[in-house]
Scaffold this motif. Sequence first.
Motif, PDB file in Angstrom:
ATOM      1  N   PRO A 178      -7.750   6.013  81.228  1.00  8.42           N
ATOM      2  CA  PRO A 178      -8.381   5.736  82.530  1.00  8.42           C
ATOM      3  C   PRO A 178      -7.571   6.307  83.693  1.00  8.42           C
ATOM      4  O   PRO A 178      -7.034   5.571  84.531  1.00  8.42           O
ATOM      5  CB  PRO A 178      -8.420   4.206  82.561  1.00  8.42           C
ATOM      6  N   ILE A 179      -7.465   7.621  83.735  1.00  9.81           N
ATOM      7  CA  ILE A 179      -6.694   8.300  84.774  1.00  9.81           C
ATOM      8  C   ILE A 179      -7.486   9.499  85.277  1.00  9.81           C
ATOM      9  O   ILE A 179      -8.486   9.896  84.670  1.00  9.81           O
ATOM     10  CB  ILE A 179      -5.321   8.776  84.243  1.00  9.81           C
ATOM     11  N   GLN A 180      -7.013  10.075  86.389  1.00 13.66           N
ATOM     12  CA  GLN A 180      -7.638  11.260  86.954  1.00 13.66           C
ATOM     13  C   GLN A 180      -6.680  12.443  86.862  1.00 13.66           C
ATOM     14  O   GLN A 180      -5.458  12.272  86.890  1.00 13.66           O
ATOM     15  CB  GLN A 180      -8.035  11.004  88.411  1.00 13.66           C
ATOM     16  N   ILE A 181      -7.255  13.637  86.775  1.00 15.64           N
ATOM     17  CA  ILE A 181      -6.439  14.842  86.614  1.00 15.64           C
ATOM     18  C   ILE A 181      -5.436  15.004  87.752  1.00 15.64           C
ATOM     19  O   ILE A 181      -4.264  15.324  87.526  1.00 15.64           O
ATOM     20  CB  ILE A 181      -7.338  16.090  86.499  1.00 15.64           C
ATOM     21  N   TRP A 182      -5.868  14.806  88.983  1.00 12.19           N
ATOM     22  CA  TRP A 182      -4.983  15.065  90.127  1.00 12.19           C
ATOM     23  C   TRP A 182      -3.722  14.207  90.081  1.00 12.19           C
ATOM     24  O   TRP A 182      -2.674  14.612  90.592  1.00 12.19           O
ATOM     25  CB  TRP A 182      -5.718  14.835  91.448  1.00 12.19           C
ATOM     26  N   GLU A 183      -3.792  13.042  89.441  1.00 12.25           N
ATOM     27  CA  GLU A 183      -2.624  12.168  89.364  1.00 12.25           C
ATOM     28  C   GLU A 183      -1.508  12.760  88.504  1.00 12.25           C
ATOM     29  O   GLU A 183      -0.340  12.400  88.663  1.00 12.25           O
ATOM     30  CB  GLU A 183      -3.017  10.811  88.768  1.00 12.25           C
ATOM     31  N   MET A 184      -1.867  13.656  87.592  1.00 13.51           N
ATOM     32  CA  MET A 184      -0.888  14.177  86.638  1.00 13.51           C
ATOM     33  C   MET A 184      -0.347  15.553  86.989  1.00 13.51           C
ATOM     34  O   MET A 184       0.674  15.973  86.429  1.00 13.51           O
ATOM     35  CB  MET A 184      -1.514  14.221  85.241  1.00 13.51           C
ATOM     36  N   ILE A 185      -1.009  16.267  87.880  1.00 13.96           N
ATOM     37  CA  ILE A 185      -0.585  17.629  88.194  1.00 13.96           C
ATOM     38  C   ILE A 185       0.863  17.635  88.703  1.00 13.96           C
ATOM     39  O   ILE A 185       1.224  16.893  89.611  1.00 13.96           O
ATOM     40  CB  ILE A 185      -1.510  18.270  89.248  1.00 13.96           C
ATOM     41  N   GLY A 186       1.687  18.474  88.093  1.00 14.38           N
ATOM     42  CA  GLY A 186       3.084  18.594  88.491  1.00 14.38           C
ATOM     43  C   GLY A 186       4.023  17.619  87.807  1.00 14.38           C
ATOM     44  O   GLY A 186       5.245  17.727  87.968  1.00 14.38           O
ATOM     45  N   ARG A 187       3.496  16.692  87.047  1.00  8.11           N
ATOM     46  CA  ARG A 187       4.354  15.746  86.326  1.00  8.11           C
ATOM     47  C   ARG A 187       4.780  16.336  84.978  1.00  8.11           C
ATOM     48  O   ARG A 187       4.091  17.174  84.404  1.00  8.11           O
ATOM     49  CB  ARG A 187       3.630  14.417  86.084  1.00  8.11           C
ATOM     50  N   GLY A 188       5.901  15.861  84.492  1.00  9.73           N
ATOM     51  CA  GLY A 188       6.347  16.266  83.173  1.00  9.73           C
ATOM     52  C   GLY A 188       5.727  15.390  82.099  1.00  9.73           C
ATOM     53  O   GLY A 188       5.408  14.224  82.333  1.00  9.73           O
ATOM     54  N   ILE A 189       5.531  15.959  80.928  1.00  9.38           N
ATOM     55  CA  ILE A 189       5.114  15.195  79.750  1.00  9.38           C
ATOM     56  C   ILE A 189       6.180  15.392  78.681  1.00  9.38           C
ATOM     57  O   ILE A 189       6.616  16.519  78.419  1.00  9.38           O
ATOM     58  CB  ILE A 189       3.742  15.644  79.223  1.00  9.38           C
ATOM     59  N   VAL A 190       6.605  14.292  78.090  1.00 13.65           N
ATOM     60  CA  VAL A 190       7.618  14.328  77.041  1.00 13.65           C
ATOM     61  C   VAL A 190       7.001  13.842  75.734  1.00 13.65           C
ATOM     62  O   VAL A 190       6.320  12.812  75.701  1.00 13.65           O
ATOM     63  CB  VAL A 190       8.834  13.446  77.402  1.00 13.65           C
ATOM     64  N   VAL A 191       7.232  14.590  74.678  1.00 15.33           N
ATOM     65  CA  VAL A 191       6.815  14.202  73.330  1.00 15.33           C
ATOM     66  C   VAL A 191       8.079  14.159  72.479  1.00 15.33           C
ATOM     67  O   VAL A 191       8.770  15.167  72.328  1.00 15.33           O
ATOM     68  CB  VAL A 191       5.802  15.203  72.745  1.00 15.33           C
ATOM     69  N   SER A 192       8.388  12.985  71.959  1.00 19.77           N
ATOM     70  CA  SER A 192       9.666  12.824  71.263  1.00 19.77           C
ATOM     71  C   SER A 192       9.587  11.697  70.247  1.00 19.77           C
ATOM     72  O   SER A 192       8.775  10.773  70.382  1.00 19.77           O
ATOM     73  CB  SER A 192      10.775  12.519  72.280  1.00 19.77           C
ATOM     74  N   ARG A 193      10.457  11.762  69.263  1.00 23.49           N
ATOM     75  CA  ARG A 193      10.574  10.650  68.316  1.00 23.49           C
ATOM     76  C   ARG A 193      11.458   9.549  68.885  1.00 23.49           C
ATOM     77  O   ARG A 193      11.550   8.469  68.306  1.00 23.49           O
ATOM     78  CB  ARG A 193      11.134  11.161  66.985  1.00 23.49           C
ATOM     79  N   LYS A 194      12.085   9.828  70.039  1.00 23.48           N
ATOM     80  CA  LYS A 194      12.956   8.854  70.687  1.00 23.48           C
ATOM     81  C   LYS A 194      12.210   8.139  71.815  1.00 23.48           C
ATOM     82  O   LYS A 194      11.266   8.670  72.390  1.00 23.48           O
ATOM     83  CB  LYS A 194      14.193   9.553  71.252  1.00 23.48           C
ATOM     84  N   GLU A 195      12.670   6.938  72.156  1.00 21.57           N
ATOM     85  CA  GLU A 195      12.085   6.164  73.246  1.00 21.57           C
ATOM     86  C   GLU A 195      12.614   6.626  74.599  1.00 21.57           C
ATOM     87  O   GLU A 195      11.927   6.594  75.602  1.00 21.57           O
ATOM     88  CB  GLU A 195      12.399   4.673  73.066  1.00 21.57           C
ATOM     89  N   GLY A 196      13.855   7.032  74.646  1.00 21.19           N
ATOM     90  CA  GLY A 196      14.506   7.417  75.890  1.00 21.19           C
ATOM     91  C   GLY A 196      15.870   8.000  75.593  1.00 21.19           C
ATOM     92  O   GLY A 196      16.154   8.390  74.452  1.00 21.19           O
ATOM     93  N   ASP A 197      16.740   8.059  76.622  1.00 21.94           N
ATOM     94  CA  ASP A 197      18.061   8.676  76.461  1.00 21.94           C
ATOM     95  C   ASP A 197      17.925  10.071  75.852  1.00 21.94           C
ATOM     96  O   ASP A 197      18.605  10.432  74.884  1.00 21.94           O
ATOM     97  CB  ASP A 197      18.975   7.805  75.587  1.00 21.94           C
ATOM     98  N   PHE A 198      17.012  10.851  76.438  1.00 15.01           N
ATOM     99  CA  PHE A 198      16.736  12.178  75.902  1.00 15.01           C
ATOM    100  C   PHE A 198      17.925  13.111  76.092  1.00 15.01           C
ATOM    101  O   PHE A 198      18.637  13.040  77.089  1.00 15.01           O
ATOM    102  CB  PHE A 198      15.512  12.777  76.600  1.00 15.01           C
ATOM    103  N   GLU A 199      18.105  13.985  75.126  1.00 21.67           N
ATOM    104  CA  GLU A 199      19.158  14.989  75.191  1.00 21.67           C
ATOM    105  C   GLU A 199      18.530  16.375  75.163  1.00 21.67           C
ATOM    106  O   GLU A 199      17.612  16.638  74.383  1.00 21.67           O
ATOM    107  CB  GLU A 199      20.120  14.832  74.007  1.00 21.67           C
ATOM    108  N   ARG A 200      19.032  17.245  76.009  1.00 24.42           N
ATOM    109  CA  ARG A 200      18.479  18.595  76.096  1.00 24.42           C
ATOM    110  C   ARG A 200      18.548  19.323  74.764  1.00 24.42           C
ATOM    111  O   ARG A 200      17.649  20.095  74.414  1.00 24.42           O
ATOM    112  CB  ARG A 200      19.231  19.394  77.164  1.00 24.42           C
ATOM    113  N   GLU A 201      19.590  19.089  73.988  1.00 23.99           N
ATOM    114  CA  GLU A 201      19.787  19.818  72.740  1.00 23.99           C
ATOM    115  C   GLU A 201      19.054  19.202  71.548  1.00 23.99           C
ATOM    116  O   GLU A 201      19.237  19.649  70.414  1.00 23.99           O
ATOM    117  CB  GLU A 201      21.283  19.927  72.433  1.00 23.99           C
ATOM    118  N   ASP A 202      18.237  18.187  71.795  1.00 26.26           N
ATOM    119  CA  ASP A 202      17.469  17.575  70.710  1.00 26.26           C
ATOM    120  C   ASP A 202      16.285  18.481  70.362  1.00 26.26           C
ATOM    121  O   ASP A 202      15.364  18.636  71.165  1.00 26.26           O
ATOM    122  CB  ASP A 202      16.968  16.196  71.142  1.00 26.26           C
TER     123      ASP A 202
END
Length: 244
Positions: A178-202
């Motif tokens: 239940p969202i609109q396209i304009w709300e997401m433009i310019g935002r990042g999307i992350v897909v990961s097996r981790k919940e957080g504490d992301f590492e660039r080298e993962d």
Amino acid sequence: MIPPFDTIFAVPLSCEDCIKSVSESLYKLNGISNVSADLKAQLIHITGTTAPSSILSAIQDTGRDAILRGSGKAESAAVCILETHASSTTDNVRGLIRMVQVSPTMTVLDMTLRGVKSGTYKVTVRESGDISRGAASTGGVWDAVAAKAASPPRAAKGVFGTIEVGNGGLGSVFLDRPIQIWEMIGRGIVVSRKEGDFEREDPDTFVGVVARSAGVWDNDKTVCSCSGKTVWEERKEQTSKGML
């Protein structure tokens, strides 16, 4: 219930039999309500509720490639190319998310991953579109603070769910939010097996920035003005880099 929306694909077509072959393959999919073709323009126009990635696969099953030229109405579509930022990898592109707003309160998301380790990957939209340090610089989950403070607490807009990847390294999911396209433009999307504490080298964390893409009939180019290459030459380069 997802309202029907339009998609247009460029497809190599040489005769009416080509159109018949592609149409028959598409009508085998659930959710297809209409298929029409323009032989001269080499375009297939589909109306329905089927994921664009499924339509692409059905066309490819006929021995032809296809290029998505537009989805939905003007300014109602977006795309996010998912890449790993790990320096140990050479083929950085790992997936694609296509988005189409099909009503004032609903956007459908067609998410695919390829060439990744098996497992469950969490998909989140982030507060920031800064991917200079990969997923680590994208900030928190979009809307998480407001969602937690709401009474009663609600799910954050930025939590998109999960993608299951099998042993073959492929995974996909088609869902609505239940969202609109304009709300997401310019935002990042992350897909990961981790919940957080992301590492660039993962190598198992992928990130991209949401950008607008063409609606139906918005994109009539056949040659890129930047490179001078045809759309099919561009397509060949994209698939070699892992684009779906």
